[in-house]
Design a protein around this motif. Structure first.
Motif, PDB file in Angstrom:
ATOM      1  N   GLN A  47      10.255   9.557   7.890  1.00 30.43           N
ATOM      2  CA  GLN A  47       8.816   9.308   7.990  1.00 30.43           C
ATOM      3  C   GLN A  47       8.553   7.817   7.890  1.00 30.43           C
ATOM      4  OE1 GLN A  47       7.287  11.267   4.505  1.00 30.43           O
ATOM      5  NE2 GLN A  47       7.130  13.250   5.540  1.00 30.43           N
ATOM      6  N   LEU A  48       7.544   7.379   8.631  1.00 29.40           N
ATOM      7  CA  LEU A  48       6.909   6.123   8.315  1.00 29.40           C
ATOM      8  C   LEU A  48       5.803   6.495   7.321  1.00 29.40           C
ATOM      9  CD1 LEU A  48       7.287   3.214   9.259  1.00 29.40           C
ATOM     10  CD2 LEU A  48       5.352   3.551  10.774  1.00 29.40           C
ATOM     11  N   ARG A  49       5.692   5.708   6.261  1.00 28.42           N
ATOM     12  CA  ARG A  49       4.806   6.071   5.165  1.00 28.42           C
ATOM     13  C   ARG A  49       3.968   4.838   4.845  1.00 28.42           C
ATOM     14  NH1 ARG A  49       6.324   7.013  -0.785  1.00 28.42           N
ATOM     15  NH2 ARG A  49       5.204   8.893  -1.351  1.00 28.42           N
ATOM     16  N   LEU A  50       2.669   4.958   5.043  1.00 32.77           N
ATOM     17  CA  LEU A  50       1.772   3.817   4.836  1.00 32.77           C
ATOM     18  C   LEU A  50       0.865   4.073   3.638  1.00 32.77           C
ATOM     19  CD1 LEU A  50       2.718   3.358   7.792  1.00 32.77           C
ATOM     20  CD2 LEU A  50       0.462   2.397   8.255  1.00 32.77           C
ATOM     21  N   ARG A  51       0.796   3.102   2.765  1.00 31.56           N
ATOM     22  CA  ARG A  51      -0.072   3.243   1.598  1.00 31.56           C
ATOM     23  C   ARG A  51      -1.529   3.304   2.057  1.00 31.56           C
ATOM     24  NH1 ARG A  51       1.041   2.219  -3.683  1.00 31.56           N
ATOM     25  NH2 ARG A  51       2.842   0.885  -3.240  1.00 31.56           N
ATOM     26  N   ILE A  52      -2.274   4.244   1.510  1.00 32.30           N
ATOM     27  CA  ILE A  52      -3.697   4.355   1.824  1.00 32.30           C
ATOM     28  C   ILE A  52      -4.488   3.604   0.766  1.00 32.30           C
ATOM     29  CG2 ILE A  52      -5.660   5.927   2.060  1.00 32.30           C
ATOM     30  CD1 ILE A  52      -3.714   8.067   3.029  1.00 32.30           C
ATOM     31  N   ASN A  53      -5.051   2.481   1.147  1.00 26.60           N
ATOM     32  CA  ASN A  53      -5.897   1.756   0.196  1.00 26.60           C
ATOM     33  C   ASN A  53      -7.262   2.410   0.109  1.00 26.60           C
ATOM     34  OD1 ASN A  53      -3.763   0.041   0.074  1.00 26.60           O
ATOM     35  ND2 ASN A  53      -4.790  -1.693   1.052  1.00 26.60           N
TER      36      ASN A  53
END
Lengths: 282, 282
Positions: free
Chosen positions: B15-21
């Motif tokens: 997975q590409l995993r992006l932090r949700i601000n």
């Protein structure tokens, strides 16, 4: 890392996350945190200090592009030095050419030991090749002391955190230059500029200061997130870069080397840089 | 998705995993699951059905390469059709050229509405350009019925899951061909071959059957994991592909268009394909 996922820790706000089917080995070496695990997409994976170094499935992108462009461009490479590269993948690609000798200088013997044990598909016997000489030493010390000269030097390092930091300093590049033959080529892992602009900028600044012919070429390695990785290219001679497509094609065909990423068109195309990379080269 | 990370669900084992601000919007539209959130690395991010579609930070890679290669290669593009592309990024790049008209056919009006609201930096006013015509319709229906002809058709679709499935069928490409002018060029999003080999293979099989000039060119989009994405290129005429570097340079310079990825060298280099992509083209 959770129980079942390896999460890269290179960046604060995003991660590449690989499912761990099976941990084959995990230890703190004298230099770094090392893990080898199995993943359903990429096969066996080696990570150091939380950053993926190589995987069975995509190592060919990076290792082919470290080795073949300088060797085919030069046309008469006899002696190659690899600094780092303990997984043996660059070594394997280099030894597909009729070189006389390949010296690998790796600081961490555990990387070699465990790569031989758990990632034999990546080195594919290269460590046992009679032309291979393994030196367990700090690469900066080796290039500052050796009397040998090399036609190609490949710096296959981690990013400039941990033991590789010294491999991004000017003194190291100066010593590499001293160890290069007159027409020799230095190749160096320089990060993914979209995410690591400072790393690429620093490498380029050093190469520009030291070598008449300097620049980057590209390869988009799947497990190095962020689009193109750049490899630094530096030489006293601009003959290597100017090699014609016909000559590359003849050398490639004559070599009989089977590649999965590299070919003469890709070789030449890799030197075309997108504007965002040109801009950081100033 | 956890509380604080967006995790791509395209692949089972990574997975590409992006932090949700900050979640700006999240809803089920009539066609797909849509989320817009803020991320510290990529800025605002649009994802559909669990797959990242575009981000403020890296949209330029993809949108520039959808629009500029066909338009600069052709040299006299007056009318452009974009199928999909509801974020407006491809539309914006197209409208940087002196085209007379750009028609965007998007099936999901909610994508346009929310992109205008939350991602205005990506379309940068393109929706309000007097040359723009928005059609809310299934793209397959539009190309099967329209009497208009276009010099460039850009298929800016999601992968062939959800509403985009029909945009990967032969009938759709046949109808696109019918809507192309004699020298016209069809460009189509064809996935990341290292991970989505079947998608690229299927697109190529269709284009090869229908167009004398067919192939792929590449762009390594940071948030589309897996190395190069390929864009399908198809035309009745091989003149466009054969455009010289000098001519491209003149057209690019004369256009005054500021690009961050595209330049004439990259244009030509993008048609060089690594062996693993050549091989799946059979």
């Amino acid at each position: 890392m959770t129980d079942s996922w390896f999460e890269e820790t290179l960046y604060a706000n995003f991660q590449l996350r690989l499912r761990i089917n099976n941990v084959l080995h995990h230890q703190k070496t004298d230099y770094q945190d090392l893990i080898v695990f199995e993943n359903g997409q990429f096969g066996r994976v080696l990570a150091l200090d939380g950053a993926i170094q190589t995987t069975e499935a995509d190592e060919f992108f990076y290792h082919e592009m470290l080795a073949h462009p300088p060797i085919f461009a030069h046309g008469d490479v006899k002696r190659v030095l690899i600094v780092g590269g303990g997984d043996g993948g660059a070594l394997e690609e280099v030894l597909k050419h009729p070189v006389e000798k390949a010296v690998m200088v790796e600081i961490d013997p555990t990387v070699i030991k465990l790569s031989k044990k758990y990632l034999p598909a990546i080195s594919a016997g290269a460590f046992e090749d009679p032309r291979t000489e393994i030196v367990i030493q700090d690469g900066t010390k080796f290039v500052s002391e050796t009397k040998e000269r090399f036609d190609v030097i490949v710096i296959d390092s981690t990013d400039p955190i941990g033991p590789a930091t010294a491999l991004f300093q000017k003194t190291f590049y100066e010593n590499c230059k001293r160890c290069l033959t007159e027409k020799g080529i230095l190749i160096t892992q320089s990060g993914v500029p979209f995410l690591q602009a400072d790393e690429a900028r620093d490498v380029h600044r050093h190469l520009r200061t030291l070598f008449p012919d300097h620049g980057f070429y590209t390869v988009p390695v799947p497990t190095y997130s962020g689009g193109f990785m750049v490899l630094g290219w530096a030489s006293r001679s601009d003959q290597n870069r100017a090699v014609s497509r016909d000559r590359l094609e003849r050398r490639y065909t004559a070599s009989g080397i089977a590649t999965r990423y590299y070919n003469p068109d890709i070789h030449l195309a890799a030197f075309a840089l997108p504007n965002y990379i040109r801009e950081l080269m100033g």
